[in-house]
Enzyme design. Structure first.
Site, PDB file in Angstrom:
ATOM      1  N   ASP A   1      -1.637   7.002   5.991  1.00  0.00           N
ATOM      2  CA  ASP A   1      -2.688   5.941   5.469  1.00  0.00           C
ATOM      3  C   ASP A   1      -3.154   5.168   6.998  1.00  0.00           C
ATOM      4  OD1 ASP A   1      -4.209   3.707   4.733  1.00  0.00           O
ATOM      5  OD2 ASP A   1      -2.934   3.407   3.102  1.00  0.00           O
TER       6      ASP A   1
ATOM      7  N   TRP B   1       0.912  -1.175   0.044  1.00  0.00           N
ATOM      8  CA  TRP B   1      -0.046  -0.014  -0.096  1.00  0.00           C
ATOM      9  C   TRP B   1       0.799   1.255  -0.059  1.00  0.00           C
ATOM     10  CZ3 TRP B   1      -4.368  -1.807  -1.763  1.00  0.00           C
ATOM     11  CH2 TRP B   1      -4.811  -2.799  -1.313  1.00  0.00           C
TER      12      TRP B   1
ATOM     13  N   LYS C   1     -11.970  -1.616   7.519  1.00  0.00           N
ATOM     14  CA  LYS C   1     -11.266  -2.311   8.377  1.00  0.00           C
ATOM     15  C   LYS C   1     -11.682  -2.065   9.690  1.00  0.00           C
ATOM     16  CE  LYS C   1      -8.266  -3.316   4.613  1.00  0.00           C
ATOM     17  NZ  LYS C   1      -7.537  -2.573   3.568  1.00  0.00           N
TER      18      LYS C   1
HETATM   19  C1  LIG Z   1      -7.040  -1.982   2.387  1.00  0.00           C
HETATM   20  C2  LIG Z   1      -5.882  -1.144   2.581  1.00  0.00           C
HETATM   21  C3  LIG Z   1      -5.782  -0.162   1.470  1.00  0.00           C
HETATM   22  C4  LIG Z   1      -6.873  -0.017   0.194  1.00  0.00           C
HETATM   23  O1  LIG Z   1      -7.949   0.253   0.405  1.00  0.00           O
HETATM   24  P1  LIG Z   1      -8.965   0.403  -0.576  1.00  0.00           P
HETATM   25  O2  LIG Z   1     -10.325   1.215   0.213  1.00  0.00           O
HETATM   26  O3  LIG Z   1      -9.522  -0.885  -1.007  1.00  0.00           O
HETATM   27  O4  LIG Z   1      -8.722   1.449  -1.574  1.00  0.00           O
HETATM   28  C5  LIG Z   1      -4.956   0.945   1.601  1.00  0.00           C
HETATM   29  N1  LIG Z   1      -3.934   1.139   2.594  1.00  0.00           N
HETATM   30  C6  LIG Z   1      -4.173   0.240   3.564  1.00  0.00           C
HETATM   31  C7  LIG Z   1      -3.148   0.266   4.668  1.00  0.00           C
HETATM   32  C8  LIG Z   1      -4.935  -0.835   3.642  1.00  0.00           C
HETATM   33  O5  LIG Z   1      -4.932  -1.790   4.498  1.00  0.00           O
END
Ligand SMILES: *Cc1c(COP(=O)(O)O)cnc(C)c1O
Length: 356
Positions: free
Chosen positions: A168, A101, A192
């Site tokens: 993020d 990511w 999540k």
């Molecule tokens: C799952 C995840 C993403 C991607 O997220 P989407 O909403 O599917 O674009 C990005 N960064 C992290 C840390 C993630 O766990």
């Protein structure tokens, strides 16, 4: 049989949230209408929107110069929307490559400015968090991924720098306290740790915006969504409502600090067993272990299928490791009860007795 959902995302939510959301899909707050058929401009939904924004402020105790908004497109859209809004073409931003990511975030940012990947843990399949790197003090911001969902590593410290941190937090938002004033921008896909897929939280300090000179499509300019209370266009009403319910639940659990204490205790139970049980071993550096995604393998990989079958037969779901790590990944987000982790630990001990 009770299912224990260890999925990495979309993932477990508090049972009461599923029940309340089900009710809202049928008859929202006794309005006689489903939340799914109501105008987003209606008073009942406006109240949901207001409370959702307010709960973010309350949970993180946000100072007045931070703004909260909800957008769509997932965290993956933030990979480009962040640099598009924060960085001019001739300016630099620092990125730390701690996994897939983080890597994607840096790759997208390269279209909007000069990107300095100051450190990477790719050399050891992202099994640790890089330390001791130098940060160019002239950069606009440093981008971090606070929790690396795939590899099970997590930032347990924040780099010493005067640069604002852009982070993020998709897989550990509201799981612990963070020094908010160090952050210029935080983003998180909801699916999540704070709700359902379809909505993304963005928290941004005011002075980060109105800096770039490029022309931006209206929908991609954060200010559009901030100035319109996340209602410039039709927002994802149902996922927003679910995030509100999840945040109400977090508040009831003692807020972010309460979650942190619980999460530490939960993770310890599982890591202690991984370290004690001679059949299993963790895949990451001890000091960088994630309290959200616990990755482990077996000393003898030929036994992994048998252990997987045992867990499946006992209602454990979603613990297959990501293909880039293998083995197992137990995602133990805020809503994961300690009792489910105990079920997994008991099975690890049973497997040791019968296959050790
Ligand atoms: C799952 C995840 C993403 C991607 O997220 P989407 O909403 O599917 O674009 C990005 N960064 C992290 C840390 C993630 O766990």
């Amino acid at each position: 049989m009770k299912i224990h959902n260890f999925s990495a995302g979309p993932s477990i939510m508090p049972q009461e949230v599923f029940e309340q959301a089900s009710q809202a899909a049928l008859n929202f707050n006794d309005n006689g209408l489903s939340l799914l058929e109501m105008s987003h401009r209606s008073k009942p939904f406006q109240e949901v929107m207001d409370e959702t924004h307010y709960l973010v402020r309350e949970l993180f105790n946000l100072p007045d110069d931070y703004q909260v908004t909800f957008v769509t497109g997932g965290a993956s859209t933030q990979f480009f929307q962040v640099p598009m809004n924060l960085l001019n073409d001739n300016e630099k931003a620092v990125y730390i490559d701690t996994g897939v990511w983080a890597n994607k975030a840096a790759k997208e940012a390269k279209n909007f400015g000069e990107i300095d990947v100051a450190a990477s843990s790719k050399d050891k399949n992202y099994s640790y968090i890089p330390k001791d790197y130098t940060i160019d003090p002239k950069a606009r911001y440093i981008h971090l991924t606070s929790n690396n969902t795939i590899y099970g590593t997590q930032q347990h410290w924040w780099p010493e720098t005067d640069l604002p941190i852009v982070c993020d937090m998709s897989s550990d938002i509201f799981s612990r306290e963070v020094p908010i004033e160090r952050f210029g921008l935080i983003y998180a896909g909801a699916q999540k740790n704070m709700g359902a897929a379809g909505v993304t939280l963005v928290i941004v300090r005011k002075d980060m915006l109105s800096h770039v000179s490029r022309v931006m499509p209206t929908m991609l300019d954060y200010r559009t969504h901030i100035d319109n209370g996340s209602m410039y266009n039709t927002p994802p009403v149902f996922p927003i409502y679910i995030s509100m319910l999840v945040m109400r639940w977090i508040k009831k659990m003692g807020g972010v600090k309460g979650m942190e204490v619980i999460n530490e205790a939960k993770a310890k139970i599982l890591y202690d067993e991984i370290d004690r049980n001679p059949l299993f071993k963790g895949t990451t550096a001890m000091e960088d272990r994630s309290r959200m995604n616990v990755c482990f393998v077996m000393e003898d990989p030929t036994k992994e299928e048998a252990f997987m079958n045992l867990t499946k037969a006992n209602g454990i779901s979603g613990i297959k490791g990501h293909r880039s790590v293998g083995g197992f990944r137990a995602s133990i987000y805020n809503a994961m009860p300690q009792s489910s982790i105990q079920v997994l630990v008991d099975l690890m001990q049973e497997f040791e007795r019968t296959n050790g």
